[in-house]
Design an enzyme around this catalytic site. Structure first.
Site, PDB file in Angstrom:
ATOM      1  CB  CYS A  83      -1.443   7.375   1.081  1.00  0.00           C
ATOM      2  SG  CYS A  83      -2.774   6.563   1.973  1.00  0.00           S
ATOM      3  CD  GLU A 122      -3.022  -0.708   0.131  1.00  0.00           C
ATOM      4  OE1 GLU A 122      -3.130   0.456  -0.292  1.00  0.00           O
ATOM      5  OE2 GLU A 122      -3.700  -1.640  -0.306  1.00  0.00           O
TER       6      GLU A 122
END
Ligand code: NAD
Length: 501
Positions: free
Chosen positions: A302, A268
Site C-alpha cells: 500500500c 487501512e
C-alpha cells in the site's frame, strides 16, 4: 477479578511449528483445530503453481461460532494480569524468532516474497509482539481532578471486547500482527480472517505461535475466508470493532455495514503515493530510494511509490537512472533463485497492471524499461511523460511500475502530489531539509518521509492514511491504546451520596 496465567517457556519446539497434521484443512476456534463449514482451499505457490497445502475455509456460520467462543472467553482474558498477557506475547515472539527459517520459507512460497521481504516481515512481526508485550503493563488510565469533595474521579481504558480483523494477502503476517498484537495485549479477544490466498502466513502461523505460547482457548480464532466471511465478521453483534486492511472498494463496503450498526471500524486502505524529486536532489540517491519504493515486493504494497513527480530540469537524468536500476533487477522464483523481484500474486493482478500500462502508453507515455511480463513475472517498468489524466497517474497500480511525471515548481509538485483521493504516504527528495519540511506540511498524507522512500512501517509509530487511504485510524504505539480500548469514566466515594429528591 484479576487472576494469574501459566505460560510455557519459549523453547524451540521439537517438531516443525507448521507440521501440517495439526492444522491442515482446519479452523482455529475456541482453542482447537476444527472442521470448517466451507470445506478447504488450495494454497498454491504463485511462482510455480505448486500445491503447498489445504487450509480450512470459513463460512458465516463458522464466524458466528467463533464470535460466540470469543465473547465467552474474553472477560477471563481481560481479567488476567497485564504481566501475564505480556508473557504470552513475548513467548510467541521468541517462538517466531526461533522458527524464523521455517516461517520465512512459508512467506516466500505462499506470497511470492523475495527473501529480503520475508525477513523484513518476520522482524516487523517480532517487534509487534514485543511492543504488544510492553503495552500490556502500561498505565491504563488517569486520575482526574475530583468534581466534589470526597469523590475520586478516574478515566480508564477498557478493552473493546471482541475485535474482528480482516487482512489482505500482500504482507499477511505483519498486517495481521499489527492488529492482533495490541488487541490481545490490551485484553481483547480476536476473530481474524486472513485472505484466502494467504491463509497460512495470514493466520495459521499466528494461531500456531499463540497456541504454543499458552494463549487461553477462545482468545484468538483464525478463519480464512472470502468476502462473505468478512461481512459476517462486520455484522456479528458480538464483535465490537472491526479492523480492516485492504482495498478502498472493500473498505467502503465494510465501513457502510459497520456504520449501519454503529460499530467502530478502523480502515487501512490503498494508496497512490508520490515520491517528489526536487531539482536540488542527489539523483543517484533519489533513484535508488525510488527503485526500492517502486519495485520492492513487486510494487504490491500500500506504501509503494506509485507516482514519481520530478522537477523539469532533472527528469531526463532521473528517468535514465531509474530505468537502469529497473533493468538491473533480477526477476524470478524467490524460493530457488537469488532475485529482487518475485511473481505477482495472481493473473488478475497481472492483467490489471498490464491494462494500466498499456492504456497509459496508448495515451502518450513512453516506456523507459519493462512493460512486459511472462506469466506472473512482471518486469520492473518505468514510464515517462505520464500526465494527470493517464491511468498510471490516476489509479493505484499495485504492481512494479514507476510512472514519471514532470513539475515546474514546488507549488506545482504539491498540487500534483495532492491530486488523488488517496492520502497514505509521500516522499520528498531534496538536499534542502527546510524546503522538504515546508513541502511536507502541505502534503495531504498521513505519513511523509524526507530523503527516504515510501515503504516503512514500525510497531512504535502511528501508521495510517487519510481520504481514500483510511478513516484516520492508526496502528502502532502510541495509537494502539486509542484504537483497541475505550474510555470508561468511573467515580467513587466512601459514603453513599443522598439527594433532596
Ligand atoms: P481486498 O479488499 O480485496 O481484500 C482484503 C481483505 O478483505 C481480504 O481478507 C478479503 O477477503 C476481504 N474482503 C473483501 N471484500 C470484503 C467485504 N465485502 N467484506 C469484508 N471483507 C472483505 O484487497 P486486496 O486485493 O486483498 O489487497 C490489496 C489492497 O489492500 C490494495 O488496495 C492495498 O493498497 C491495500 N492495502 C492497504 C494496506 C494499508 O495498511 N493501508 C496494507 C496492505 C494492503
Amino acid at each position: 477479578m484479576t487472576h494469574r496465567l501459566e505460560t510455557p517457556t519459549a523453547e524451540r519446539l521439537e517438531t516443525e511449528l507448521m507440521a501440517p497434521d495439526r492444522w491442515e484443512g482446519r479452523l482455529w476456534i475456541g482453542g482447537s483445530w476444527q472442521e470448517p463449514g466451507g470445506g478447504t482451499i488450495e494454497v498454491r505457490e504463485p511462482a510455480t503453481g505448486e500445491l503447498l497445502a489445504h487450509a480450512g475455509l470459513a463460512t458465516a456460520a463458522d464466524v458466528s461460532r467463533a464470535g460466540e467462543r470469543a465473547a465467552e472467553a474474553q472477560p477471563g482474558w481481560a481479567g488476567t494480569l497485564g504481566a501475564d498477557r505480556a508473557a504470552v506475547m513475548r513467548t510467541a515472539g521468541l517462538l517466531l524468532e526461533q522458527h524464523s527459517e521455517e516461517i520465512s520459507k512459508w512467506i516466500v512460497r505462499e506470497t511470492g516474497s523475495v527473501r529480503l521481504k520475508a525477513q523484513w516481515e518476520i522482524k516487523a512481526s517480532f517487534a509487534e509482539f514485543m511492543e504488544a508485550a510492553a503495552l500490556a503493563t502500561q498505565s491504563s488510565g488517569e486520575l482526574l481532578a475530583p468534581n466534589e469533595l470526597g469523590q475520586t474521579n478516574l478515566a480508564r481504558r477498557l478493552p473493546i471486547g471482541v475485535v474482528g480483523a480482516i487482512t489482505p494477502w500482500n504482507s499477511p503476517l505483519v498486517l495481521a500482527m499489527r492488529v492482533l498484537g495490541p488487541a490481545l495485549a490490551l485484553g481483547n479477544a480476536v476473530v481474524l480472517k486472513p485472505d484466502p490466498q494467504t491463509p497460512v502466513c495470514g493466520g495459521v502461523i499466528l494461531a500456531r505461535l499463540l497456541e504454543e505460547a499458552g494463549l487461553p482457548p477462545g482468545i484468538l480464532q483464525v478463519l480464512p475466508g472470502g468476502a462473505s466471511a468478512g461481512e459476517a465478521i462486520v455484522t456479528d453483534e458480538r464483535i465490537g470493532m472491526v479492523s480492516f486492511t485492504g482495498s478502498t472498494e472493500a473498505g467502503r463496503r465494510v465501513g457502510a455495514l459497520a456504520g449501519a450498526r454503529l460499530k467502530k471500524v478502523s480502515l487501512e486502505l490503498g494508496g497512490n503515493n508520490a515520491i517528489i524529486v526536487l531539482d536540488d536532489a542527489d539523483l543517484e540517491a533519489a533513484s535508488s530510494a525510488a527503485s526500492f519504493g517502486a519495485f520492492f515486493h513487486q510494487g504490491q504494497i500500500c506504501m509503494t511509490a506509485g507516482r514519481h513527480l520530478v522537477a523539469e530540469g532533472v527528469a531526463e537524468r532521473y528517468g535514465e537512472l531509474l530505468a537502469a536500476r529497473a533493468r538491473a533487477l533480477a526477476v524470478g522464483d524467490p524460493n530457488t533463485d537469488d532475485v529482487s523481484v518475485g511473481p505477482m500474486i495472481n493473473p488478475t493482478q497481472v492483467e490489471r497492471v498490464d491494462r494500466i500500462v498499456r492504456e497509459t502508453v496508448a495515451a502518450g507515455a513512453t516506456v523507459l524499461a519493462g512493460a512486459t511480463h511472462e506469466g506472473l513475472f512482471y518486469q520492473p517498468t518505468v514510464l515517462d511523460a505520464v500526465t494527470e489524466s493517464m491511468p498510471a497517474f490516476a489509479e493505484e497500480i499495485f504492481g512494479p511500475v514507476a510512472p514519471i511525471s514532470v513539475f515546474a515548481s514546488d507549488d506545482d509538485a504539491i498540487r500534483l502530489a495532492n491530486r488523488t483521493a488517496y492520502g497514505l504516504v509521500a516522499s520528498v527528495q531534496t538536499t534542502s531539509l527546510s524546503r522538504g519540511l515546508a513541502m511536507a506540511e502541505q502534503l495531504r498524507t498521513g505519513i511523509v518521509h524526507i530523503n527516504d522512500q515510501t515503504i516503512a512501517d514500525f510497531a512504535n509509530v502511528p501508521f495510517g492514511g487519510i481520504g481514500a487511504s483510511g478513516n484516520g485510524g492508526r496502528f502502532g504505539a502510541p495509537s494502539n491504546r486509542e484504537e483497541f480500548t475505550q474510555w470508561q469514566w468511573v467515580t467513587f466515594r466512601e459514603k453513599q451520596k443522598t439527594y433532596t429528591f
